[in-house]
Motif scaffolding. Structure first.
Motif, PDB file in Angstrom:
ATOM      1  N   VAL A 178       3.114  -0.561   4.288  1.00  0.00           N
ATOM      2  CA  VAL A 178       4.526  -0.687   3.893  1.00  0.00           C
ATOM      3  C   VAL A 178       5.090  -2.027   4.347  1.00  0.00           C
ATOM      4  O   VAL A 178       5.750  -2.745   3.596  1.00  0.00           O
ATOM      5  N   VAL A 179       4.799  -2.388   5.596  1.00  0.00           N
ATOM      6  CA  VAL A 179       5.333  -3.648   6.139  1.00  0.00           C
ATOM      7  C   VAL A 179       4.675  -4.848   5.473  1.00  0.00           C
ATOM      8  O   VAL A 179       5.344  -5.817   5.113  1.00  0.00           O
ATOM      9  N   ARG A 180       3.354  -4.798   5.273  1.00  0.00           N
ATOM     10  CA  ARG A 180       2.669  -5.928   4.658  1.00  0.00           C
ATOM     11  C   ARG A 180       3.171  -6.167   3.239  1.00  0.00           C
ATOM     12  O   ARG A 180       3.414  -7.306   2.824  1.00  0.00           O
ATOM     13  N   LEU A 181       3.338  -5.088   2.461  1.00  0.00           N
ATOM     14  CA  LEU A 181       3.768  -5.237   1.070  1.00  0.00           C
ATOM     15  C   LEU A 181       5.208  -5.718   0.957  1.00  0.00           C
ATOM     16  O   LEU A 181       5.598  -6.278  -0.064  1.00  0.00           O
ATOM     17  N   ALA A 199      -0.597 -11.528   0.119  1.00  0.00           N
ATOM     18  CA  ALA A 199      -1.489 -12.127  -0.875  1.00  0.00           C
ATOM     19  C   ALA A 199      -1.963 -11.078  -1.883  1.00  0.00           C
ATOM     20  O   ALA A 199      -2.010  -9.881  -1.581  1.00  0.00           O
ATOM     21  N   PRO A 200      -2.327 -11.522  -3.103  1.00  0.00           N
ATOM     22  CA  PRO A 200      -2.845 -10.575  -4.121  1.00  0.00           C
ATOM     23  C   PRO A 200      -4.050  -9.785  -3.627  1.00  0.00           C
ATOM     24  O   PRO A 200      -4.216  -8.614  -3.964  1.00  0.00           O
ATOM     25  N   GLY A 201      -4.892 -10.421  -2.817  1.00  0.00           N
ATOM     26  CA  GLY A 201      -6.050  -9.707  -2.288  1.00  0.00           C
ATOM     27  C   GLY A 201      -5.657  -8.546  -1.401  1.00  0.00           C
ATOM     28  O   GLY A 201      -6.297  -7.481  -1.422  1.00  0.00           O
ATOM     29  N   ALA A 214      -6.383  -4.547  -1.898  1.00  0.00           N
ATOM     30  CA  ALA A 214      -6.949  -3.706  -0.840  1.00  0.00           C
ATOM     31  C   ALA A 214      -6.078  -2.482  -0.602  1.00  0.00           C
ATOM     32  O   ALA A 214      -6.579  -1.378  -0.356  1.00  0.00           O
ATOM     33  N   PHE A 215      -4.765  -2.668  -0.683  1.00  0.00           N
ATOM     34  CA  PHE A 215      -3.863  -1.532  -0.525  1.00  0.00           C
ATOM     35  C   PHE A 215      -4.078  -0.501  -1.627  1.00  0.00           C
ATOM     36  O   PHE A 215      -4.157   0.707  -1.361  1.00  0.00           O
ATOM     37  N   GLU A 216      -4.172  -0.957  -2.892  1.00  0.00           N
ATOM     38  CA  GLU A 216      -4.363  -0.027  -3.997  1.00  0.00           C
ATOM     39  C   GLU A 216      -5.661   0.757  -3.823  1.00  0.00           C
ATOM     40  O   GLU A 216      -5.725   1.956  -4.131  1.00  0.00           O
ATOM     41  N   ALA A 217      -6.696   0.083  -3.329  1.00  0.00           N
ATOM     42  CA  ALA A 217      -7.961   0.774  -3.092  1.00  0.00           C
ATOM     43  C   ALA A 217      -7.813   1.826  -2.001  1.00  0.00           C
ATOM     44  O   ALA A 217      -8.327   2.946  -2.112  1.00  0.00           O
ATOM     45  N   GLU A 266      -1.947   8.723  -0.310  1.00  0.00           N
ATOM     46  CA  GLU A 266      -0.790   8.566  -1.197  1.00  0.00           C
ATOM     47  C   GLU A 266       0.454   9.201  -0.578  1.00  0.00           C
ATOM     48  O   GLU A 266       1.536   8.610  -0.562  1.00  0.00           O
ATOM     49  N   ALA A 267       0.296  10.419  -0.049  1.00  0.00           N
ATOM     50  CA  ALA A 267       1.437  11.123   0.541  1.00  0.00           C
ATOM     51  C   ALA A 267       1.959  10.393   1.767  1.00  0.00           C
ATOM     52  O   ALA A 267       3.171  10.247   1.951  1.00  0.00           O
ATOM     53  N   ALA A 268       1.043   9.918   2.630  1.00  0.00           N
ATOM     54  CA  ALA A 268       1.463   9.214   3.842  1.00  0.00           C
ATOM     55  C   ALA A 268       2.226   7.948   3.488  1.00  0.00           C
ATOM     56  O   ALA A 268       3.249   7.627   4.101  1.00  0.00           O
ATOM     57  N   PHE A 269       1.745   7.214   2.495  1.00  0.00           N
ATOM     58  CA  PHE A 269       2.425   5.974   2.109  1.00  0.00           C
ATOM     59  C   PHE A 269       3.824   6.255   1.571  1.00  0.00           C
ATOM     60  O   PHE A 269       4.783   5.558   1.913  1.00  0.00           O
TER      61      PHE A 269
END
Length: 319
Positions: free
Chosen positions: A9-12, A18-20, A24-27, A36-39
């Motif tokens: 959450v903080v990084r995004l 960065a796109p990379g 990595a987050f989507e993965a 998914e629920a935790a995020f």
């Protein structure tokens, strides 16, 4: 898992992400339903606390040491705005989280051909179909979701608060049921898969209050509404979009084309009205209109042609 979710959450939220890192987050999020629920929970908490930024308007991104280990001892100036903010946040957390959520709303949407699962803070789930949008707002002891456009499946978690979906001038209430709602040009369709739902007029919606049980679908609009029972197979076909499919069972070619056009930017058009009433059956991938067209042209005397605009036009085959 919660720590990992909070980290993402903080990084995004950092413009320098960065796109990379986003890939990595989507993965990570796709690894499991629990991720998914935790995020979603941590993201909702972040959005609420982000409103406290008014105490320090100059803050444009998270502090660099947000995840750094706490120092053994730290002294604070009780007069500093950050100390006041921390105290205010602590008080809000103690006396009730509803203070912040009472006025907060969050929107979720999907693009054409996209599907999305949203897990709310109370563990309720919303599955959004193609080109859909909902606005979630928990207030006054009610879990309220407004379906702005498109289609969604709502699975209400057990809770003392009622779960309400607002759609096309109606208020659809359930306790812990599971129902889908689809908006049409003028009407709305409600299908109860589990539990029961109370549909109440809210403006120019249904003429009167109606209660429908599991295995029932109701279509309502400005000119009234009607309900009908559905078999489990019929409900599964109606919700085939959850698996990325379109299930046809006697629908006309014009209805099938309209359904495929919901999921794809490449459109299909019926250029010859004489073929519009051909009846189709079968399962098709919702995002593969060319495969659907190939099936139609192989089963019926229909030809397909694509123009420079990319639109696939269907007409009766001559000769």
């Amino acid at each position: 898992m919660r720590a990992a979710a909070a980290h993402w959450v903080v990084r995004l939220s950092d413009p320098a992400c960065a796109p990379g890192e986003r890939a990595a987050f989507e993965a990570w999020r796709a690894e499991s339903f629990e991720n998914e629920a935790a995020f979603e929970r941590e993201h909702a908490a972040w959005e609420r606390t982000d409103r406290l930024r008014v105490f320090k308007p100059a803050l444009s991104k998270p502090d660099a040491d947000l995840f750094a280990p706490e120092e053994p001892r730290r002294t604070f100036d009780r007069r500093s705005p950050w100390t006041m903010m921390a105290a205010a946040a602590a008080i809000i957390g103690v006396i009730g989280t509803g203070v912040l959520s009472a006025t907060a709303s969050t929107a979720y949407a999907t693009d054409i051909g996209e599907r999305r699962v949203v897990v709310l803070a109370d563990n309720s789930r919303i599955e959004l179909n193609t080109d859909s949008k909902v606005v979630v707002r928990y207030r006054n002891g009610v879990r309220e979701v407004k379906l702005v456009k498109g289609e969604a499946l709502f699975e209400a978690a057990p809770d003392a608060r009622p779960f309400v979906v607002k759609a096309r001038d109606a208020r659809i209430e359930t306790g812990s049921g599971e129902l889908s709602v689809r908006l049409g040009a003028e009407n709305a369709a409600v299908t109860v898969r589990r539990g029961a739902a109370q549909i109440e007029p809210d403006g120019q919606g249904p003429a009167k209050e109606v209660r429908i049980a599991a295995g029932t679908a109701m279509v309502y609009g400005p000119h009234g509404g009607h309900a009908q029972p559905l078999s489990d197979a019929e409900i599964d076909r109606a919700l085939a979009w959850r698996q990325g499919a379109i299930a046809l069972n006697g629908q006309s070619l014009s209805q099938a084309v309209a359904e495929f056009n919901r999921y794809n930017r490449q459109k299909v058009r019926i250029a010859d009205p004489s073929i519009a009433d051909l009846r189709l059956a079968g399962y098709f991938q919702s995002t593969e209109p060319q495969a659907f067209v190939a099936a139609v042209t192989s089963a019926f005397p229909v030809r397909a042609s694509a123009g420079e605009d990319g639109v696939i036009r269907l007409a009766r085959k001559v000769g």
